[in-house]
Design a protein around this motif. Structure first.
Motif, short mmCIF file in Angstrom:
data_model
loop_
_atom_site.label_atom_id
_atom_site.label_comp_id
_atom_site.label_asym_id
_atom_site.label_seq_id
_atom_site.Cartn_x
_atom_site.Cartn_y
_atom_site.Cartn_z
N PRO A 153 25.60 47.30 41.74
CA PRO A 153 25.03 46.69 40.54
C PRO A 153 23.72 45.97 40.84
N GLU A 154 22.98 45.63 39.81
CA GLU A 154 21.89 44.68 39.96
C GLU A 154 22.49 43.27 39.92
N ILE A 155 22.02 42.39 40.81
CA ILE A 155 22.56 41.03 40.89
C ILE A 155 21.41 40.04 40.79
N PRO A 156 21.06 39.64 39.57
CA PRO A 156 19.97 38.67 39.40
C PRO A 156 20.34 37.31 39.98
N ASN A 157 19.32 36.50 40.21
CA ASN A 157 19.51 35.13 40.67
C ASN A 157 19.47 34.14 39.51
N TYR A 158 19.54 34.66 38.29
CA TYR A 158 19.50 33.84 37.08
C TYR A 158 20.24 34.58 35.98
N LEU A 159 20.87 33.83 35.09
CA LEU A 159 21.61 34.44 33.99
C LEU A 159 20.65 34.90 32.91
N GLU A 160 20.87 36.11 32.44
CA GLU A 160 20.06 36.65 31.34
C GLU A 160 20.76 36.50 30.00
N SER A 161 22.04 36.12 30.02
CA SER A 161 22.79 35.85 28.80
C SER A 161 23.66 34.62 29.05
N PRO A 162 24.05 33.91 28.02
CA PRO A 162 24.76 32.65 28.22
C PRO A 162 26.18 32.78 28.75
N THR A 163 26.80 33.94 28.58
CA THR A 163 28.19 34.09 28.98
C THR A 163 28.34 34.71 30.37
N THR A 164 29.35 34.25 31.09
CA THR A 164 29.68 34.83 32.39
C THR A 164 30.99 35.62 32.33
N HIS A 165 31.58 35.69 31.12
CA HIS A 165 32.92 36.28 30.98
C HIS A 165 32.87 37.74 30.54
N SER A 166 31.91 38.47 31.08
CA SER A 166 31.80 39.90 30.79
C SER A 166 31.19 40.59 32.00
N GLY A 167 31.25 41.90 31.98
CA GLY A 167 30.66 42.66 33.08
C GLY A 167 31.63 42.89 34.22
N PRO A 168 31.20 43.64 35.24
CA PRO A 168 32.10 44.04 36.32
C PRO A 168 32.52 42.90 37.22
N LYS A 169 33.70 43.10 37.83
CA LYS A 169 34.23 42.14 38.78
C LYS A 169 34.06 42.66 40.21
N ARG A 206 33.55 37.67 38.70
CA ARG A 206 32.57 38.53 38.03
C ARG A 206 31.19 38.35 38.65
N PHE A 207 30.42 39.42 38.65
CA PHE A 207 29.06 39.33 39.19
C PHE A 207 28.23 38.31 38.41
N LYS A 208 28.47 38.20 37.11
CA LYS A 208 27.74 37.20 36.32
C LYS A 208 28.10 35.78 36.76
N GLU A 209 29.35 35.58 37.15
CA GLU A 209 29.75 34.27 37.66
C GLU A 209 29.04 33.97 38.97
N LEU A 210 28.91 34.99 39.80
CA LEU A 210 28.17 34.84 41.06
C LEU A 210 26.71 34.52 40.79
N THR A 211 26.12 35.20 39.83
CA THR A 211 24.73 34.93 39.45
C THR A 211 24.56 33.48 39.01
N LYS A 212 25.48 32.99 38.21
CA LYS A 212 25.38 31.60 37.74
C LYS A 212 25.49 30.61 38.90
N MET A 213 26.37 30.91 39.86
CA MET A 213 26.49 30.06 41.05
C MET A 213 25.16 29.99 41.79
N ILE A 214 24.52 31.14 41.94
CA ILE A 214 23.24 31.20 42.65
C ILE A 214 22.18 30.40 41.89
N GLU A 215 22.10 30.64 40.59
CA GLU A 215 21.10 29.93 39.78
C GLU A 215 21.33 28.42 39.81
N ASP A 216 22.57 28.00 39.63
CA ASP A 216 22.88 26.57 39.64
C ASP A 216 22.50 25.93 40.96
#
Length: 252
Positions: free
Chosen positions: A179-195, A143-153
């Motif tokens: 998509p927009e791909i932030p370098n930080y999570l804007e919500s606590p979950t990574t288990h939603s949004g596009p893959k 998921r893109f949110k998982e990628l964002t979390k990797m970047i932020e971490d």
């Protein structure tokens, strides 16, 4: 959210503008020396892009006045080139966009001029290493949110923080797509949004601050600094998902 899926032929078309981006960044890095102005570097880049059949994609985009975003020291992104000479100890970011036959490429690097401080070396390494570490972890189904979390971490583990309010993005027929791909999570979950799917093409661009990730827009309405006023850094690649993995298009 509609994220474009590109076929093999379309990805081949995308390779050309991205190759010009990579070549332009390499040219700028070689010409950026003490005493050179960022306006002179902008002209070198524009001439090179035009001579290769491309168009400087940023010139006029949303009203930006120059061919390349050139950001010095505390300016992290969107710096406007001017007549100020570079000096030893400066760090400078180049962000280049190119259009070629209706397809777009985008990439960025940050480099040092002469001898730079150890802190600035770490700052630049954070942006570059974070980008490559994230690219190495990309796979279909992530998921893109998982990628964002990797970047932020990765940024936080290196002792820095991501610039907020700005992000990576899709690219193709337009310089900025979903998509927009932030370098930080804007919500606590990574288990939603596009893959991430085969054929997607997008830009990752870690933007690094030292203490505060809160952005401050300069009086020219373009340059972005951190609220802490300290130096920042920026790296970016355009990548395509080919055979399940991330292929960097903005490399020579």
């Amino acid at each position: 959210m509609s994220i474009n899926i590109r076929n093999k032929k379309e990805i081949e078309f995308l390779k050309k503008p991205n190759k010009i981006v990579a070549q332009t960044l390499d040219l700028l890095s070689k010409h950026a020396q003490e005493g050179m102005t960022t306006l002179e570097l902008d002209k070198i880049a524009e001439d090179f892009i035009l001579s290769n059949g491309g168009i400087p994609a940023f010139k006029g985009l949303y009203g930006f006045p120059n061919a390349v975003c050139i950001s010095v020291n505390s300016v992290i992104i969107h710096g406007i080139p001017d007549k100020t000479p570079l000096k030893s100890g400066d760090i400078v970011g180049f962000d280049v966009g190119v259009a070629f036959d209706g397809w777009y490429g985008d990439g960025a690097v940050t480099i040092g001029i002469g001898e730079i401080s150890p802190k600035d070396k770490q700052l630049i390494a954070c942006a570059k290493d974070t980008l490559y570490e994230a690219i190495d972890k990309i796979k279909v189904g992530l998921r893109f949110k998982e990628l964002t979390k990797m970047i932020e971490d990765c940024i936080l583990e290196k002792g820095f923080v991501p610039l907020r309010g700005f992000c990576g993005h899709g690219i193709g027929r337009k310089p900025h797509e979903e998509p927009e791909i932030p370098n930080y999570l804007e919500s606590p979950t990574t288990h939603s949004g596009p893959k991430i799917k085969e054929g997607m093409v997008f830009c990752l661009e870690p933007m690094i601050c030292q203490n505060s990730g809160e952005p401050k827009i300069l009086s020219d309405n373009w340059g972005v600094t951190s609220a802490d006023g300290l130096n920042g850094s920026h790296y970016e690649h355009t990548i395509a998902i080919i055979e399940g993995k991330a292929k960097i298009l903005t490399e020579i």
